[in-house]
Enzyme design. Sequence first.
Site, short mmCIF file in Angstrom:
data_model
loop_
_atom_site.label_atom_id
_atom_site.label_comp_id
_atom_site.label_asym_id
_atom_site.label_seq_id
_atom_site.Cartn_x
_atom_site.Cartn_y
_atom_site.Cartn_z
N GLU A 118 0.83 -1.20 0.00
CA GLU A 118 0.00 0.00 0.00
C GLU A 118 0.87 1.26 0.00
OE1 GLU A 118 -4.19 -0.77 2.04
OE2 GLU A 118 -2.55 -1.39 3.36
N GLU A 138 -3.96 -9.43 3.64
CA GLU A 138 -4.72 -9.11 4.85
C GLU A 138 -5.89 -10.06 5.09
OE1 GLU A 138 -2.71 -5.21 3.76
OE2 GLU A 138 -3.60 -6.91 2.70
#
Length: 705
Positions: A118, A138
Site C-alpha cells: 500500500e 490481509e
Amino acid sequence: MHRTVRFLMDMYMNSPVSLTQSGSIAMICIDHPPVNASSQAVRAGLVQCFATVAANRTIGAVILYGAGNNFMAGSDIAEFDLENLPAPDPNQVHEAIEAFDRPVIAALHGAVLGGGLELALACHYRIALAGTTLGLPEVRLGLLPGSGGTQRMPRLVGVVKALEMMTSGSPVDAAAALQSGLLDQVVQEALLPRALALAEQLVRRERSSLRIICRLPLDTASMPPGVFDDYRRKLPADEKGGRAARKIVDRVEAAATLSFADGLQLERMAFKCCKDSDESRALRHVFFAERAAARIPGLPSGSALRPIRHVGIIGAGTMGGGIAMNFVNVGIPVTLVEVSQQALDHGLEIIRKNYAASAAKGRIPVDRVEKNMGLIKGTLRDEDVTSCDLVIEAAFESLEIKKAICTRLGVICKPGAIIASNTSTLDVNALAEATGRPGDVLGMHFFSPANVMKLLEVVRGTRTDPQVLATVMALAKQIGKVAVVSGVCYGFIGNRMLEGYLRETEQLLMEGAEPAQIDAAIEAIGFAMGPCRMIDMAGVDVAAKVVLERQKEGFYADDASYRAVVRKLYEMSRHGQKNGVGYYRYEGRTPVPDERVTQIARELAVQHRIPRRTVITDEEIVERCMYPLMNEGKKILDEGIAYRAGDIDVVWVHGYGFPAFKGGPMHLAAQWGEECVRRRLEFYGKRQGGDPHGYWHCAEGWGIA
C-alpha cells in the site's frame, strides 16, 4: 559523481527512517528489523522525512527503499489490538507522498506485502528487483487492506486482478507484477543505482508526468458484467470465514462507483469492522501462536546446530515418500530404504508421479522432476544411511517394529547423527532408549500427505539433547513446516486430543446419528471436513490399527464399546476412500450415505447395550465432539506436554483442519468461556454415565477443584 550528504538532525538519530541526499535525489531508507514492518515510529519517520524534502527545493526526486532483506513485509500486527492506530495513520503517510510535487520512486526488494505494498502504491513509480514478492494478504488475518489498497490497486491493475490478489491473499512475483502493471520496471541487479538512474530521468520531465494512482480513472468499461456478484458467489459465507473477502469485494465495487475519498473512507470503516471481529482476532491469534511455537523455553538462542546435509529415511511408503519430498524440495539429498525391490520401486514411482503432477500444473518447472528424483537414492541396504546426518524411521505404527529399527539405527548411524521417529502415537522415550543413544533421538511426526501438510510435531524425549531439538526446529523452518514441540505421551498433542473427538463420534453413531449429520454439524462450524469423512480419507484401516495397537497395551479393556465402529468397519475391509467403502460408499471421491453403516451402528448399539435415539441435535454433536477435545487440551497444558495453549491451537489448525478463523480449540474454549466449558462437561459427564477414559473429567482451570 554525486555528492552524498547525510542529514544529521536529532530527529533522525533514533528513527527507523533515515534521509540522505545524492545530488538532487533524496534517499529515504526504512530500517526497522526484522522485516521493516509499518509501525508508529516508521510512519512518523516517513511523514517527517517527506516534510523535510518538500521544503528543500534542491531535491528533484525521492527514492524510498528498505534496508535488510525486505522493502516492507507488512504492518505491525500488534497495533491492531489497540482501539485506535497510533498517529500518524498510514493514509497520512500516503497523502504526504502523493502531495509531493516531484517524482517518488519506490525501490522494492524482498517482501512487499500488506502495508508495504500500500505504501508502494502511494508512490509515483515502482521499480523492483527480480525475485521480489508483492501482495495484499490481509484477508488471511480476517482483514481487508485498510490503507487504500482496495482503492488504488484496481485503478492500477484493473478490477479482476485486484479482486484475485486481495480475496486470495496470494502474492505474485515481480515478473507477474510487471505484466499486470503493478510495477514499472524489474531489474536483475543493482536496484538502487537503477532507481537513481530512473529518478534522474524523471527529474528532466515535466511535473505533469507524475503518475498519482488515486487520481487515475478506474477502467469500468473492461469489467466483466456482474463481476462483483460473481465474486461474492465464489466466497465462503461470513460465518465460514468469508467476511473479510466479501468486504474486499464491496470496497472494490465502491472504487468503481464512488470518488477515491469516499471509497477510502468506506474502506477504513470496513477495516475497523473486520479488525474488531471474532474471526480476525482468532486469525491474529494463530499468526502470533505460530511464531511463539518456534521459541522453546530454556533453549538458548543462537545454539550451535548440527549440520544436516544428507537425510536417510527408513520406509518408502506413503509417509516415507512424502517425507523424502520435503528435503529434496530444498536440495537436501535423501537415501530411501525399503525391505523389498517391489516396495522401493512403488515408492519411487509415487514420488515421481507427485512431481510430474506438480509440473503439469505449473507449480514447478518441468526440469525439476528429474532434478529432484536425482537427489533420491533408493536402496535395500540400511547400511547406506551410515553417512546421513539425520535418519527418520517411517515404518508401520508398531512399537515392536519401530524399536527393532531404532536398535539397528543406534548401531549403524554415525556419531552425532540425529535419529528420529515418525511415530504418531508411540512412546518416543522407549524408542530413544532402544537406540542406546537417547540424546540423539526425538520424534518428527509428519502429517499425511507429508509433502503437503504444514504441521510437524517435534516430540522432545526426556533425554533429547537441546542441540538436537534446536537443529530439528531450524530444519523444520527450512523445509517449510510449522513446527510445534510436544512432550512424550500417547498421541502427543494432536492425536491424544483426537481420541475423545473420535470416540464421541462413534458413540453418536451408535446412539442414532448418521455420518452425514455428524460431518455436516462439524463442517458448519468451519471444519474442512467432519470426522467420518476425515477417517475415510486417512484410511479406516490406519485408524483402526492405532486402536488395536493401544488395546494390545491393555487400554480400553473395561470398555468393549470403545471405538467399536471403526474396528468393525476394518474387520469388514471397509477401508475408506482407498477401496471405495468406509463410513460412506464412494462414487469417485464423492461420499454417498450408506445404509449398511447405519445397520452396523444399530447392531453395535444392541451388542453394547447403548440406547438408540430418534433425535440428536447438531448442537449436541458439536458439544460432544468439541468439549472432550478442549478438555484434553487443557490436561495436556496442565501436564506440561505442550508449552503454551497457542501451541495446541497451531497443531489443530495446521494438522487437523480446525478452522483458523475460530483460532483453534483452546482459543475457542476461551471465547466460549471457562464457566460454559465447565457446565457442559459436568452435564455430559452425568448424562453419559460412567467415564472410564476421563473425557468428561474437568481439567484444572475449568472451575473444578
